[in-house]
Design an enzyme around this catalytic site. Sequence first.
Site, mmCIF file in Angstrom:
data_model
loop_
_atom_site.group_PDB
_atom_site.id
_atom_site.type_symbol
_atom_site.label_atom_id
_atom_site.label_comp_id
_atom_site.label_asym_id
_atom_site.label_seq_id
_atom_site.Cartn_x
_atom_site.Cartn_y
_atom_site.Cartn_z
ATOM 1 N N LYS A 71 4.957 2.159 -17.201
ATOM 2 C CA LYS A 71 4.682 2.099 -15.759
ATOM 3 C C LYS A 71 5.849 1.399 -15.058
ATOM 4 O O LYS A 71 6.407 0.428 -15.583
ATOM 5 C CB LYS A 71 3.375 1.335 -15.527
ATOM 6 C CG LYS A 71 2.880 1.345 -14.084
ATOM 7 C CD LYS A 71 1.515 0.656 -13.976
ATOM 8 C CE LYS A 71 0.995 0.643 -12.546
ATOM 9 N NZ LYS A 71 -0.328 -0.009 -12.433
ATOM 10 N N SER A 117 -3.985 2.502 -9.958
ATOM 11 C CA SER A 117 -2.612 2.704 -9.586
ATOM 12 C C SER A 117 -1.732 3.305 -10.674
ATOM 13 O O SER A 117 -0.664 3.841 -10.377
ATOM 14 C CB SER A 117 -2.017 1.370 -9.147
ATOM 15 O OG SER A 117 -1.919 0.479 -10.241
ATOM 16 N N SER A 169 -6.880 -0.352 -12.510
ATOM 17 C CA SER A 169 -5.714 0.538 -12.438
ATOM 18 C C SER A 169 -5.331 1.217 -13.744
ATOM 19 O O SER A 169 -4.479 2.098 -13.745
ATOM 20 C CB SER A 169 -4.496 -0.221 -11.902
ATOM 21 O OG SER A 169 -4.574 -0.351 -10.503
#
Lengths: 482, 97
Positions: free
Chosen positions: A80, A155, A179
């Site tokens: 990420k 997210s 997330s």
Amino acid sequence: MSESLHTLSATELSRRLATGSVTSRALVESLLARAKTHTVLGAFNSLDADDVLRQADAADRRRAEGKSLGPLDGIPVGIKDNIAVREQPLTCSSKMLAGFISPYDSTVAEKLKAAGAILYGRLNMDEFAMGSSTETSATGPARNPWDKDRTPGGSSGGSAASVASGLVPLALGSDTGGSIRQPASHCGLVGLKPTYGMVSRYGLVAFASSLDQIGPFARNVDDCELLFQALAAPDARDMTCFTAAERKPVHLPQNRKPRLGVPRALLEGVDAGVRAAFDAALEFYRAAGCELIDVALPTAGLAVPTYYVVATAEASSNLGRYDGVRYGHRAQGALNPVDMMERSRSEGFGAEVKRRILLGTFVLSAGYADAYYGKALLARTRIRDEYLKALQQVDALVTPTVPSTAFRLGEKAADPLKMYLEDLFTIPANLAGLPALSFPVGMANNLPVGIHLVGAPQAESVLFALARQFEGSHALANRIAP
Amino acid sequence: MADGLDIDHIARLARLRLTPEERALYEGQLTQVLGHFRQLAEADLSKTSAPFRITVSDVSLRQDIPGETLGSEAVLRNAPASRDGQISVPRVVDDEA
């Protein structure tokens, strides 16, 4: 054969790498080719082909010399874009950090490198991890591989989209309020938020430090646990990270039936399709010999406002560092430092980040801090105590991961409150610092449905064991979105 | 509670400059979100043991031993502007001051 490498799990790839029937280079070449045909998913912010091929060749060389670093050696892991990897971009999908190159490795990057994993690209996310749909990304939304008009969740949407579509077998995400678990649910994956303190956050860009954790995404439970085990270790550079002496993993008791707690009062408002898949999963566990016990979590109804007060308050403080001075976007032609800071921040941050900074600033401001932030800290204590008490009676608490399946891109973008309610079931685990796992239990409206297990502190193994039990009786593992 | 929301004051505290459109948008949205938060502000939590805090054990405090740090070259590479090995910013103090 190389065409099908993308369908193989990390554990299967590991076996084949060990026997020499496949090379890391062949695997990476096949994944790079697949990434080129799946750019519509918006999963990657960047992917340096030369870099990942170099890492693959190094892994193959180690293996040829009999110096393999273990089961992850030569296995690609997507990262990420808020987790620092030395010499790679670190943008948090924000204009604020466009062009930023990380000068150091996060602890998790160090761990993966020491295990021989290939740190594979920078995955799209909501800007600074603030969002539940990856639509707040400055590089554009990621898309759900099961239906490209829908969100993969957020997210960590790029992490979920990449693993679900076979662009990479494993990925790292971060989870502040759901997330990892919400996108895992929306994309048919296994996603874990570890116990607070289990995995070091050193090198994770801070959003809300009392809530943030890094965790794994995978297409099956074994893969998820493999990656988790590679990450979970003490780290003196994160003072919230458990020391070796504090690490006391909890396992599923062998001398009695597993007990699952069901907080039925929270299930109102769950969509019919999700509810049906959830009920079927409960029935599976009952038939498999688990005891289902109704539990009450009376303060859980305050979890969403509690979370959004705590998280935005901490974010407004953490994001104070983006002032245009030392790194990040700087507005041109500023007259003085204050002008520079205000214009840099106003130009660099997107709408959701500004909204949360404003909200966090308000709940901490004179005259309101007691009513909002102070109250939220009290509610947080209650929520934690209620969860810990419930988890003395049961091995895990079970709910759907998300009240509904993945929504259409744009459907909730204009209504922040509606978006915040996506996190209803996932938020309490962050507030209470507990481990929580989402794994797929079925489909509704042709979209994946996940359920959510919350365990006692350090009970990751309990969650894996329970999920593995379901996975073993259903053909939902290792699916690649069509 | 949300009645007290002075968006201009909050934006100043947060060092954000809002356009008139942003100002109107955020004022409306924050009022709505704070309305949802009212249940928290109004909840009776008086019997709660203590406000939440992250517990960090003493042993988590590491030894204070000098370690490697980033060199100035590595730091300046991400700086928006630098001069003579230092980060440069707009003038803070006038010559006459």
